[in-house]
Enzyme design. Structure first.
Site, PDB file in Angstrom:
ATOM      1  N   GLU A  20       5.166  -4.146  12.058  1.00 50.72           N
ATOM      2  CA  GLU A  20       4.140  -3.091  11.929  1.00 50.72           C
ATOM      3  C   GLU A  20       2.940  -3.742  11.261  1.00 50.72           C
ATOM      4  O   GLU A  20       2.973  -4.048  10.072  1.00 50.72           O
ATOM      5  CB  GLU A  20       4.690  -1.941  11.100  1.00 50.72           C
ATOM      6  CG  GLU A  20       5.887  -1.288  11.766  1.00 50.72           C
ATOM      7  CD  GLU A  20       6.572  -0.277  10.882  1.00 50.72           C
ATOM      8  OE1 GLU A  20       5.886   0.348  10.059  1.00 50.72           O
ATOM      9  OE2 GLU A  20       7.788  -0.134  10.992  1.00 50.72           O
ATOM     10  N   LEU A  21       1.878  -3.952  12.033  1.00 48.85           N
ATOM     11  CA  LEU A  21       0.809  -4.843  11.580  1.00 48.85           C
ATOM     12  C   LEU A  21      -0.516  -4.113  11.370  1.00 48.85           C
ATOM     13  O   LEU A  21      -0.546  -2.905  11.202  1.00 48.85           O
ATOM     14  CB  LEU A  21       0.684  -5.999  12.577  1.00 48.85           C
ATOM     15  CG  LEU A  21       2.021  -6.699  12.906  1.00 48.85           C
ATOM     16  CD1 LEU A  21       1.836  -7.797  13.934  1.00 48.85           C
ATOM     17  CD2 LEU A  21       2.679  -7.259  11.643  1.00 48.85           C
ATOM     18  N   LYS A  71      12.211  -8.072   0.659  1.00 51.65           N
ATOM     19  CA  LYS A  71      11.233  -8.896  -0.060  1.00 51.65           C
ATOM     20  C   LYS A  71       9.975  -8.023  -0.144  1.00 51.65           C
ATOM     21  O   LYS A  71       9.190  -7.954   0.780  1.00 51.65           O
ATOM     22  CB  LYS A  71      10.954 -10.178   0.728  1.00 51.65           C
ATOM     23  CG  LYS A  71      10.475 -11.370  -0.061  1.00 51.65           C
ATOM     24  CD  LYS A  71       9.259 -11.169  -0.934  1.00 51.65           C
ATOM     25  CE  LYS A  71       7.949 -11.138  -0.197  1.00 51.65           C
ATOM     26  NZ  LYS A  71       6.810 -10.697  -1.048  1.00 51.65           N
ATOM     27  N   ASN A 108       0.783  -1.243   0.000  1.00 50.48           N
ATOM     28  CA  ASN A 108       0.000   0.000   0.000  1.00 50.48           C
ATOM     29  C   ASN A 108       0.813   1.290   0.000  1.00 50.48           C
ATOM     30  O   ASN A 108       0.230   2.373   0.076  1.00 50.48           O
ATOM     31  CB  ASN A 108      -0.978  -0.005   1.186  1.00 50.48           C
ATOM     32  CG  ASN A 108      -0.259   0.126   2.501  1.00 50.48           C
ATOM     33  OD1 ASN A 108       0.879  -0.319   2.641  1.00 50.48           O
ATOM     34  ND2 ASN A 108      -0.900   0.740   3.460  1.00 50.48           N
ATOM     35  N   CYS A 117      -3.228   1.249   7.034  1.00 48.89           N
ATOM     36  CA  CYS A 117      -3.249   0.466   8.274  1.00 48.89           C
ATOM     37  C   CYS A 117      -3.893   1.242   9.413  1.00 48.89           C
ATOM     38  O   CYS A 117      -4.533   0.675  10.276  1.00 48.89           O
ATOM     39  CB  CYS A 117      -1.814   0.109   8.651  1.00 48.89           C
ATOM     40  SG  CYS A 117      -0.718   1.531   8.666  1.00 48.89           S
ATOM     41  N   GLY A 135       2.903  -5.453   7.427  1.00 44.04           N
ATOM     42  CA  GLY A 135       1.880  -6.226   6.731  1.00 44.04           C
ATOM     43  C   GLY A 135       0.794  -6.634   7.696  1.00 44.04           C
ATOM     44  O   GLY A 135       0.631  -6.020   8.765  1.00 44.04           O
ATOM     45  N   SER A 136       0.083  -7.684   7.348  1.00 40.31           N
ATOM     46  CA  SER A 136      -1.068  -8.085   8.156  1.00 40.31           C
ATOM     47  C   SER A 136      -0.635  -8.749   9.464  1.00 40.31           C
ATOM     48  O   SER A 136       0.465  -9.315   9.557  1.00 40.31           O
ATOM     49  CB  SER A 136      -1.934  -9.047   7.351  1.00 40.31           C
ATOM     50  OG  SER A 136      -1.178 -10.196   7.033  1.00 40.31           O
ATOM     51  N   GLU A 183     -10.175  -6.110  10.224  1.00 40.88           N
ATOM     52  CA  GLU A 183      -9.596  -5.130   9.309  1.00 40.88           C
ATOM     53  C   GLU A 183     -10.062  -5.453   7.890  1.00 40.88           C
ATOM     54  O   GLU A 183      -9.918  -6.586   7.426  1.00 40.88           O
ATOM     55  CB  GLU A 183      -8.070  -5.192   9.375  1.00 40.88           C
ATOM     56  CG  GLU A 183      -7.421  -4.140   8.489  1.00 40.88           C
ATOM     57  CD  GLU A 183      -5.900  -4.223   8.485  1.00 40.88           C
ATOM     58  OE1 GLU A 183      -5.358  -5.321   8.284  1.00 40.88           O
ATOM     59  OE2 GLU A 183      -5.266  -3.170   8.688  1.00 40.88           O
TER      60      GLU A 183
END
Ligand code: NAD
Length: 473
Positions: A244-245, A169, A146, A278, A222-223, A377
């Site tokens: 960081e989720l 990655k 994003n 997020c 990410g998630s 979410e």
């Protein structure tokens, strides 16, 4: 149509050895615009080996040398700003004004890290003992779709400042953006092996990177679901983590707020980055006694949001990144309807006149806290409006979530809003403003509590994530 068939390893673009292909789409039209040859285990091992070798000398460079490299990286991105912006509009589908802002923020991450580094004591005394802050080692950086440039640069900048080398990655959805970013990195003339980038599926390359004994730290955005997998994958070699989720941030409108202002702000907070943010404030908590006013105001305000026309400066909402993301958002909208919530705006399908992966900006009212649209979410433009009786209940509802990334409060009395903000379990609380207030300098710690993550990015907190204290007595 462009094919990305090289990995960026040891300062060079090397032919990727993997053979699987991943199609890249223009999300505005759903047409194929490119193709990535995904890296495999050999590419990833090559990248890790190159980062390990580079760490031996890079970790001994001076603060001044690394400061110069950070400046060069900033300049390299600045020089290619137009191309970076155009590529992100094409591949990610985000409107131009926001894309320019995010691209500049990515370039500025290097300046911010440089400033932090120049001010930071890498050696200090604890009584008579010497404390040395050492770079943690090779860092595996795994990023989401994003804000490709922002997430990659946001991890590279403090890593380079600290003296770490990195294997990135990136998300498979951003092949064109990442390739261009690698060209900028190459132009900045950073020592070979300091930055390595391998495209590939997270499920295939993630376990190699996260389980490799030569990788000291994983910095993942990410998630929450994948974050938990990564923490498990890295536990065997005791990785350091910065995670960081996800989030499901509350936005509380207090009973003294200017309703039109708060409603307009709620749309920006809920729908920024086309809802793929997020921190998005997607649980809108409204005082029962002012519910009708808020609903009426939201209905008026939502009609003013410009959707599509991505190159117009006042465009606010673009398409979702992929068919998968579009389908996920549609399934949540259907679940909201099935569970009995009412539509105040939007609903299933595309906005009028638009196709591709555009979803309709959607606001549900009469949402109960147990519904999926209130708890999970969605990562799309869907706001769930819930009414509360009093301040106490507002705080309780705000905290009734496994997430703790951000929270927003609107009030005529900023002190009252801050008092409430102190009671919310979230890493970032914003009063009468958007998340931009948190991100704006000087640097502050950015990150989440509870299942929204571990560790912080930004400023000295972000730099320290890449450093290990060592005491010499
Ligand atoms: P995702 O978790 O599906 O994927 C993120 C990255 O992880 C991708 O590069 C993916 O390929 C990789 N991955 C997938 N499976 C993996 C595995 N088993 N091992 C290692 N890597 C793996 O997330 P997404 O859909 O790309 O992005 C959306 C999510 O990111 C949302 O949950 C959002 O809240 C979160 N996000 C968080 C922040 C933050 O700062 N807290 C910022 C942006 C996005």
């Amino acid at each position: 149509m462009k094919t990305i068939d090289r990995s960026f390893i040891n300062g060079e673009f090397k032919p990727t050895r993997g053979t699987k292909l991943f199609d890249l789409y223009d999300p505005s039209t759903a047409e194929i615009i490119g193709r990535t040859v995904l890296g495999d285990e050999l590419d990833m091992l090559d990248a890790i080996g190159s980062a390990r070798e580079a760490f031996k000398t890079f970790s001994t460079t001076s603060v001044a040398e690394r400061g110069e490299m950070l400046l060069r990286l900033h300049e390299a991105l600045e020089k290619r700003e137009d191309a970076l912006v155009e590529t992100a509009i094409l591949e990610y589908g985000s409107p131009v004004t926001a894309t320019v802002g995010r691209t500049r923020a990515a370039a500025n991450a290097f300046l911010e890290a440089r400033e932090t580094l120049l001010d930071y004591p890498l050696e200090m005394k604890a009584g008579k003992k010497l404390v040395v802050m050492e770079p943690v080692g090779v860092v595996g950086a795994i990023t989401p779709f994003n804000a490709d440039y922002g997430h990659i640069c946001g991890k590279l900048a403090p890593a380079i400042a600290a003296g770490c080398t990195v294997v990135v990655k990136p998300s498979e959805n951003n092949g064109l953006e990442t390739e261009l970013l690698c060209r900028c990195i190459q132009e900045a003339d950073i020592p070979p092996g300091v930055v390595n980038v391998v495209e590939g599926r997270g499920g295939e390359l993630g376990p190699i990177l996260c389980g490799h004994p030569d990788v000291a730290m994983i910095n993942f955005t990410g998630s929450t679901r994948v974050g938990k997998e990564i923490a498990a994958l890295g536990a065997g070699t005791m990785k350091r983590f910065c995670l960081e989720l996800g989030g499901k941030s509350p936005n509380i409108i207090l009973d003294d707020a200017d309703i039109d202002k708060a409603a307009a702000l709620a749309l920006v907070i809920g729908f920024s980055n086309s809802g793929q943010a997020c921190h998005a404030g997607t649980r809108l908590l409204v005082p029962k006694k002012r519910l009708d006013e808020v609903e009426a105001s939201l209905k008026r305000a939502v009609t003013k949001l410009k959707i599509g026309h991505l190159r117009d400066a006042d465009s606010f909402i673009g398409p979702l990144v992929s068919r998968k993301q579009f389908d996920t958002v549609q399934s949540y909208i259907r679940s909201g309807l099935d569970e009995g919530a009412e539509l105040l705006a939007g609903g299933p399908g595309h906005p009028e006149g638009l196709g591709g992966y555009y979803a309709r900006p959607t606001i549900f009212t009469k949402v109960s806290p147990s519904m999926r649209i209130a708890r999970e979410e969605i990562f799309g433009p869907v706001i769930a409006l819930m009414a509360y009786e009093d301040e106490e209940q507002a705080v309780e509802m705000a905290n009734d979530t496994v997430y703790g990334l951000a929270a927003f409060v609107s009030s005529a009395d900023p002190d009252r809003a801050v008092r409430i903000g102190r009671r919310i379990r979230a890493g970032m609380v914003v009063v009468n403003d958007t998340i931009g207030a948190v991100v704006a300098g000087p640097a502050a710690p950015l990150g989440g509590m509870k299942e929204s993550g571990l560790g912080r990015a930004g400023g000295r907190w972000g730099l320290e994530a890449y450093l290990e204290p060592k005491v010499i007595a």
